[in-house]
Structures are given as structure tokens and as C-alpha cells.
Design a protein around this motif. Structure first.
Motif, PDB file in Angstrom:
ATOM      1  N   LEU A 158       3.056  39.102  -7.292  1.00 43.96           N
ATOM      2  CA  LEU A 158       3.065  40.455  -6.735  1.00 43.96           C
ATOM      3  C   LEU A 158       1.783  40.723  -5.969  1.00 43.96           C
ATOM      4  N   PRO A 159       1.885  41.205  -4.738  1.00 44.24           N
ATOM      5  CA  PRO A 159       0.664  41.542  -3.999  1.00 44.24           C
ATOM      6  C   PRO A 159       0.025  42.807  -4.563  1.00 44.24           C
ATOM      7  N   GLY A 160      -1.250  42.994  -4.274  1.00 43.84           N
ATOM      8  CA  GLY A 160      -1.943  44.210  -4.685  1.00 43.84           C
ATOM      9  C   GLY A 160      -1.201  45.429  -4.161  1.00 43.84           C
ATOM     10  N   GLY A 161      -1.203  46.501  -4.936  1.00 37.56           N
ATOM     11  CA  GLY A 161      -0.562  47.719  -4.481  1.00 37.56           C
ATOM     12  C   GLY A 161       0.917  47.794  -4.798  1.00 37.56           C
ATOM     13  N   THR A 162       1.457  46.767  -5.454  1.00 35.03           N
ATOM     14  CA  THR A 162       2.857  46.837  -5.869  1.00 35.03           C
ATOM     15  C   THR A 162       3.015  47.995  -6.855  1.00 35.03           C
TER      16      THR A 162
ATOM     17  N   ALA B 170      10.704  48.716 -10.215  1.00 36.94           N
ATOM     18  CA  ALA B 170      11.938  49.232 -10.814  1.00 36.94           C
ATOM     19  C   ALA B 170      13.129  48.934  -9.906  1.00 36.94           C
ATOM     20  N   GLU B 171      12.942  49.096  -8.591  1.00 40.22           N
ATOM     21  CA  GLU B 171      14.018  48.782  -7.654  1.00 40.22           C
ATOM     22  C   GLU B 171      14.301  47.284  -7.615  1.00 40.22           C
ATOM     23  N   PHE B 172      13.251  46.493  -7.631  1.00 40.20           N
ATOM     24  CA  PHE B 172      13.406  45.030  -7.651  1.00 40.20           C
ATOM     25  C   PHE B 172      14.235  44.623  -8.866  1.00 40.20           C
ATOM     26  N   VAL B 173      13.871  45.171 -10.002  1.00 44.32           N
ATOM     27  CA  VAL B 173      14.568  44.809 -11.240  1.00 44.32           C
ATOM     28  C   VAL B 173      16.005  45.329 -11.234  1.00 44.32           C
ATOM     29  N   ARG B 174      16.213  46.493 -10.620  1.00 45.21           N
ATOM     30  CA  ARG B 174      17.584  47.014 -10.544  1.00 45.21           C
ATOM     31  C   ARG B 174      18.469  46.041  -9.753  1.00 45.21           C
TER      32      ARG B 174
ATOM     33  N   PRO C 265      14.124  46.218   1.519  1.00 46.65           N
ATOM     34  CA  PRO C 265      14.211  46.949   0.247  1.00 46.65           C
ATOM     35  C   PRO C 265      13.976  46.007  -0.935  1.00 46.65           C
ATOM     36  N   ALA C 266      13.283  46.507  -1.943  1.00 44.26           N
ATOM     37  CA  ALA C 266      12.923  45.671  -3.097  1.00 44.26           C
ATOM     38  C   ALA C 266      14.163  45.087  -3.763  1.00 44.26           C
ATOM     39  N   ASP C 267      15.207  45.887  -3.886  1.00 47.85           N
ATOM     40  CA  ASP C 267      16.396  45.355  -4.564  1.00 47.85           C
ATOM     41  C   ASP C 267      17.057  44.267  -3.724  1.00 47.85           C
ATOM     42  N   ALA C 268      16.985  44.384  -2.384  1.00 49.26           N
ATOM     43  CA  ALA C 268      17.582  43.367  -1.521  1.00 49.26           C
ATOM     44  C   ALA C 268      16.806  42.052  -1.616  1.00 49.26           C
ATOM     45  N   ILE C 269      15.485  42.143  -1.734  1.00 45.15           N
ATOM     46  CA  ILE C 269      14.675  40.926  -1.899  1.00 45.15           C
ATOM     47  C   ILE C 269      15.063  40.225  -3.205  1.00 45.15           C
ATOM     48  N   ALA C 270      15.204  41.009  -4.261  1.00 48.19           N
ATOM     49  CA  ALA C 270      15.580  40.429  -5.550  1.00 48.19           C
ATOM     50  C   ALA C 270      16.954  39.773  -5.465  1.00 48.19           C
ATOM     51  N   ARG C 271      17.897  40.481  -4.868  1.00 52.29           N
ATOM     52  CA  ARG C 271      19.255  39.921  -4.761  1.00 52.29           C
ATOM     53  C   ARG C 271      19.247  38.634  -3.959  1.00 52.29           C
ATOM     54  N   ARG C 272      18.530  38.660  -2.844  1.00 51.99           N
ATOM     55  CA  ARG C 272      18.496  37.484  -1.998  1.00 51.99           C
ATOM     56  C   ARG C 272      17.917  36.279  -2.756  1.00 51.99           C
ATOM     57  N   ALA C 273      16.829  36.533  -3.477  1.00 60.90           N
ATOM     58  CA  ALA C 273      16.172  35.442  -4.204  1.00 60.90           C
ATOM     59  C   ALA C 273      17.128  34.815  -5.214  1.00 60.90           C
ATOM     60  N   LEU C 274      17.898  35.646  -5.899  1.00 63.90           N
ATOM     61  CA  LEU C 274      18.848  35.101  -6.868  1.00 63.90           C
ATOM     62  C   LEU C 274      20.045  34.469  -6.163  1.00 63.90           C
ATOM     63  N   ARG C 275      20.535  35.136  -5.119  1.00 65.72           N
ATOM     64  CA  ARG C 275      21.773  34.682  -4.484  1.00 65.72           C
ATOM     65  C   ARG C 275      21.640  33.353  -3.752  1.00 65.72           C
ATOM     66  N   VAL C 276      20.479  33.087  -3.162  1.00 72.39           N
ATOM     67  CA  VAL C 276      20.342  31.796  -2.478  1.00 72.39           C
ATOM     68  C   VAL C 276      20.430  30.656  -3.488  1.00 72.39           C
ATOM     69  N   ASN C 277      20.005  30.912  -4.706  1.00 66.75           N
ATOM     70  CA  ASN C 277      20.134  29.899  -5.760  1.00 66.75           C
ATOM     71  C   ASN C 277      21.572  29.838  -6.292  1.00 66.75           C
ATOM     72  N   LEU C 278      22.192  30.991  -6.464  1.00 65.51           N
ATOM     73  CA  LEU C 278      23.592  31.019  -6.902  1.00 65.51           C
ATOM     74  C   LEU C 278      24.479  30.281  -5.905  1.00 65.51           C
ATOM     75  N   SER C 279      24.133  30.406  -4.627  1.00 65.98           N
ATOM     76  CA  SER C 279      24.912  29.739  -3.586  1.00 65.98           C
ATOM     77  C   SER C 279      24.864  28.214  -3.749  1.00 65.98           C
ATOM     78  N   ASP C 280      23.699  27.696  -4.111  1.00 66.81           N
ATOM     79  CA  ASP C 280      23.601  26.256  -4.379  1.00 66.81           C
ATOM     80  C   ASP C 280      24.491  25.859  -5.551  1.00 66.81           C
ATOM     81  N   LEU C 281      24.465  26.661  -6.612  1.00 68.14           N
ATOM     82  CA  LEU C 281      25.321  26.347  -7.762  1.00 68.14           C
ATOM     83  C   LEU C 281      26.791  26.344  -7.357  1.00 68.14           C
TER      84      LEU C 281
ATOM     85  N   THR D  75      -1.111  38.342  -6.719  1.00 64.99           N
ATOM     86  CA  THR D  75      -1.577  37.407  -5.703  1.00 64.99           C
ATOM     87  C   THR D  75      -2.301  38.159  -4.590  1.00 64.99           C
ATOM     88  N   PRO D  76      -3.333  37.545  -4.027  1.00 66.06           N
ATOM     89  CA  PRO D  76      -3.952  38.131  -2.832  1.00 66.06           C
ATOM     90  C   PRO D  76      -3.075  37.927  -1.596  1.00 66.06           C
ATOM     91  N   GLY D  77      -2.046  37.113  -1.696  1.00 70.01           N
ATOM     92  CA  GLY D  77      -1.159  36.830  -0.563  1.00 70.01           C
ATOM     93  C   GLY D  77       0.070  37.716  -0.578  1.00 70.01           C
TER      94      GLY D  77
END
Lengths: 331, 331
Positions: free
Chosen positions: B94-98, B104-108, B62-78, B129-131
């Protein structure tokens, strides 16, 4: 699924990146975080900008040039904001098949520029990716508290200055895609444009001049027309710029003379990494002298005026130039 | 070749990301850089960690879970370094087709976590990104100057503490790949493991406890065994840990009881995002009490000893466990 911090990454970091970590706060890249002790009375300026192969650079660009570009586009932001570089964090995603030789070249470019601009590596994150190479840099700058030069401080009557020359990188990109387009140029002119595209030359030696004289500034990454529009919109001012006032290199001037339509590309094309600064009229002479002392050419391209209309460029026919687009965008 | 700062990106930022930029230094994401005024006497702690779809997360997460994970792995270091979150920079490709709905879910997710952990968006960089999707976050923390908790401060005789439970995320990943592997579990146990994999729970409420008591600490991102090895190597100490002392959730214990070989996966698997801390014996009781007051379970798993040998885990047969690998790595 796999993790980016395993022992393979540790070895890669130790071999390639640790020698760059000359800032004491980098802790030899041997910890989970870096530490910065900001001098009292200073603000930190933060900027992040990334490069993706195939989007921002040609995938076959030299590894050291990719590294330099990734660092320099961030250094350029620091310069335009009036900040002195402190250090940077590097997040790099390497595609499969990245060789040790490629990495060594990448690190050489990064290391030379880190030294040259006084901006050491503070830390980072290394991963492999199934996608294209991606290099994302966060750079830190420093300046006396409250003195960062913003986009929004320009006033009617301020003099607009631009460093160096405009449009070279966009025409260099054109030559990179179509060598025939530069057939009329001398080899030195062709080389000039290609290098201006390949390797931005951030104006960090001008940072203190900008900080102490400019009311607003930004670096020209998206084309003079587009970035001037941003500055005007943020500051609530407008401008009529005579295109003939815009500083052009010999090579760019030669191409435009042959094909006048290229003027639009020069004024709207990205990747110049020059600085556009608004300077109060009373400080213009001092700004010019300070830039001269720093060894950076600056050109007065016109005055800001009251008004909300988008800024315009006036062509040789005394009419506003109607651009098909004012700046690069891939959205 | 195209630029990432054109008007398309401006619109995307204005619509989706500007509402997150609640830190005054973010300048409403309307400038080229952010500005931080560090309080006098404080150090800034910097960490950067990225997520690539297909490498660190499933592309269909889920987009929101990806966002949370990305922030939380950094928060964990802090958290593990003892620092209080200040804010973060986001670089997203962002890949094509986003779709707008995905964004909106990612940002939420990002917005809710930024609020929850007191870590507002300071700035960023958005590209296509093409990737695969890539989300790279640089997080900033703050602590009194000179007090960052490093990996290398542990001493022989220090007590090793670990927060929460170990191995859940690795077994959750196993279930995510092979639902049959969890057939013996209750639905609640299965859900516990899957959620522990999907969504790390960084221990930021423990940061001050770690900072004031621990001699060394790091977050367990690459597995307890691997991260303990790093702490021991950096500090020049060793340890013999009884595997039976390592805190396990009911679900993980149930799986290991059925298949004892999974103990290795629990001890070496990544993504726990618990904190491993070395605490001087004289402070152990106070550390425990402070953690209890913060609502975080901590378990004493053994003592550090003098010696350069890699740390070992002692199995139920009283013999050292020979791991096939001590931590995740994709190099």
C-alpha cells in the motif's frame, strides 16, 4: 498500461528463471500455471512474504542477498510450522534500469538457496515497475495431514525453547546504519552481526523436530518479545521470562555489556528468523536431543503459565522490563 | 527498515481482511501460514499474477475494480487450465496515504468476487511501500490428477475456439485514454468497451468444459494473436485464421468499420481474458453444446494445421495481416 506476459518477459524468464524450474510441476515455466500432486495423506502449508527495497532491505544490498532473504523468510515460516519445503512461486517487480548482471546475481542467489533448502521454483510473474524493487514469494510446504504446528496450541507448563541467538539481526541493522555503534567489537563480531542481519538462516533442518514435539511455534521475525506475545495471546497463556536466560551471541552480549539499554533492542528487534517453540514438559528432553542431532542449538528460556496477561521479561534488577514497543511495525 | 508483521498490520488485517478468510485452512489469518488438505486424487493448480498501479491499471481506478481485476486475472488462468478455484493468497503493498475508506472498497470488491467465484482468501502479506500500489495474488485450483489442460497438447486438425468477443478491452483502453476515439459510438457501446477493459469477466463456469474437451488452452491476456502464437509454438502446430471469423462485439465492429486499422489492435491488444481452446474435431460438437449449457458463447475460428510457421490471420483482402507487434509487452 502494458502487460507483463509479452515476449520480452518470455525471453527474460527463459534466460534467467527457467534453469531454476527443476520441479516437474513447474512445466519448465512454459505454461500459465504450475501443477502440484500432493502425496496422499499430506497437507500443504502455504505462506507468502514479500520484500520491498527501501522497506525491508537496503536498495543497495547485493542482488543475491535480496533473493536469498526473500526465499529464506518464507522458508523460515515453513520450518516453524513443521513443514518440509516443496517449492515456491516468485513475483518480482523490477525497477527501470535493472541490468542483466543484477538479474544474473539475483538468480544465482535464488538458485543456490533453492538447491540448498530443496525448494525449487514452481512458477512466477515478472513485471517492471516505476517503484522500488519488490520480490514476493509464496512458498509451499508439506507435512502429514493435520500436523501443522500452530501458534495456538501451547499449554501452561510447556517449556519455551528458542533456537540460535536472539537480537543479532537488530544489532546488525544498527551497525549497518551507524558503523560507529560497533567500534568496540572485534571485526569478527561486527561481521557476525552484519551477516545475521543481511542473511537470515532459516531453521528448516529443525522442522521435523518442531512438528513432532512442539505444541505451538512460530518464527521470530518481529522480535522475541512481540512474537512471544503473539504465541501467548493465541494460546491463552502467559510467561515470565528471565532476560538472562535468552541466548545471546558474544557480539550481542558485548554490545549490551557496554550499553545495557541495547537489551531492549535485542529482545524486540526483528529479523532473527529463529524459531520460538512451546514444548510439553514431558517432551522437552526429546526435543533437545532431536535438535542436537539436527545440529541446531536450542535454549530453554522459561515456562508458560496459566493467565491472560501479556508475557514479561524480567531484568537483572528482578523487575519486569518495560519495553517502549514490543515489536517492529511500520504501520 | 521495518517489518510488515507488526501490530499495525495485525490490526489492519483483523479489520479489513479477516472477514474474507472463510476457508477453514486460512485459520482466521491468525497464524503464520495457511493449510490446504487436497482431496485424494486431485492435483493443485497454482498461478500467480500481479497488478501494479500505473503499469497494469490506472492509479485512479476504483479500489474495488483493482481488487476484482487482481483476483480475476488469476481466476482466468485457472479457468483456462480447467481447474476449479480453491482459494487465494494476497500480497498487497500500500502506498502512503492509503485511506481506510479506500481499503474498505478494495476489500468489498475482493470479498464480492471471492464469493462469486467460490475462491476464498487463504492468507497474505500486507506492507506499505514508497512506490505505487501493488497487488499480487496467488490462486489455487483443483482438478482430477493429471488432467490440467496445457498449452502444448494441440494437434493438427483440432478446432480453435474462442469464448466471448475479442479486442473489446484493448479498444476500451483506447477510449479510456482518448474519449474522442469513441465519439461515433452509442453510450451503451462506449460503456461496454470501457467496462470490458476495467473489469475482466473470467470464464470459470467453462472450466469443466475445457478440461473434458480441450487438447490445449490458455486465457487471452496478451491478445489473441500473441496467445495463439504461444499455443501453436508450444504444441508444434500452426494455423491460418480468417480475421472475419474472429468474434467481435457490436462496439468493436463499429469502430473497426470506421477505422479498419483498429482490427490489428483488436487482434493483438491485451486484457481480453477470454479462453482460447484447441478441441479435437471429434469433440467439437460436444464442446459447443457444453459451453452453450454453461451459458458461454464460443466461436469456432479455424483449424490447427501441421507446421512450425507462426500462425497467421487472413485479412479481408485474402492476404496475411502483417502485425506491427503480436502482443503487448513492456520489456
Amino acid at each position: 498500461m502494458s502487460r507483463g506476459e509479452g515476449s520480452g518477459e518470455d525471453r527474460l524468464i527463459a534466460r534467467h528463471f527457467r534453469p531454476l524450474a527443476k520441479h516437474p510441476g513447474a512445466l519448465g515455466l512454459a505454461d500459465d500455471a504450475a501443477v502440484l500432486t500432493p502425496p496422499p495423506g499430506c497437507d500443504l502449508v502455504l505462506t507468502t512474504d514479500g520484500i520491498i527495497a527501501g522497506v525491508h532491505v537496503f536498495p543497495d544490498a547485493p542482488a543475491d542477498a535480496i533473493a536469498r532473504r526473500a526465499l529464506r523468510v518464507n522458508l523460515s515460516d515453513l520450518a516453524a510450522k513443521g513443514a518440509k519445503p516443496v517449492g515456491f512461486l516468485l513475483a518480482v517487480a523490477l525497477p527501470g534500469g535493472t541490468t542483466d548482471a543484477w538479474l544474473a546475481e539475483f538468480v544465482r542467489g535464488l538458485s543456490e538457496d533453492a538447491e540448498r533448502y530443496g525448494c525449487p521454483l514452481l512458477g512466477g510473474d515478472t513485471d517492471h515497475t516505476p517503484g522500488p524493487l519488490s520480490v514476493s514469494i509464496t512458498a509451499f510446504g508439506m507435512l502429514p495431514a493435520g500436523t501443522m504446528v500452530r501458534r495456538n496450541g501451547a499449554q501452561p507448563g510447556d517449556v519455551l525453547f528458542v533456537t540460535g541467538t536472539v537480537g543479532d539481526a537488530a544489532l546488525g541493522l544498527m551497525l549497518r546504519k551507524d558503523a560507529q555503534a560497533g567500534a568496540s567489537l572485534t571485526p569478527a563480531q561486527r561481521n557476525h552481526l552484519l551477516m545475521r542481519y543481511l542473511q537470515p538462516d532459516p531453521r528448516n533442518v529443525l522442522a521435523e523436530t518442531v512438528r513432532t514435539h512442539a505444541s505451538a511455534a512460530l518464527d521470530i521475525s518481529d522480535g522475541l518479545a512481540g512474537d512471544l506475545t503473539k504465541l501467548c495471546r493465541a494460546s491463552g497463556v502467559t510467561a515470565e521470562i528471565e532476560a538472562a536466560q535468552v541466548p545471546l551471541s558474544d557480539a550481542t552480549r558485548a554490545l549490551i555489556t557496554r550499553e545495557p539499554a541495547l537489551l531492549e533492542r535485542a529482545l524486540t528487534g526483528g529479523d532473527d528468523y529463529e524459531i520460538l517453540a512451546a514444548v510439553p514438559a514431558g517432551k522437552a528432553q526429546a526435543f533437545r536431543a532431536s535438535a542436537h542431532a539436527a545440529g541446531i542449538a536450542v535454549t530453554d528460556i522459561g515456562l508458560l503459565a496459566a493467565g491472560e496477561a501479556p508475557p514479561q521479561f524480567i531484568g537483572p534488577d528482578r523487575q519486569p522490563i518495560a519495553f517502549a514497543r514490543t515489536s517492529y511495525s511500520h504501520f
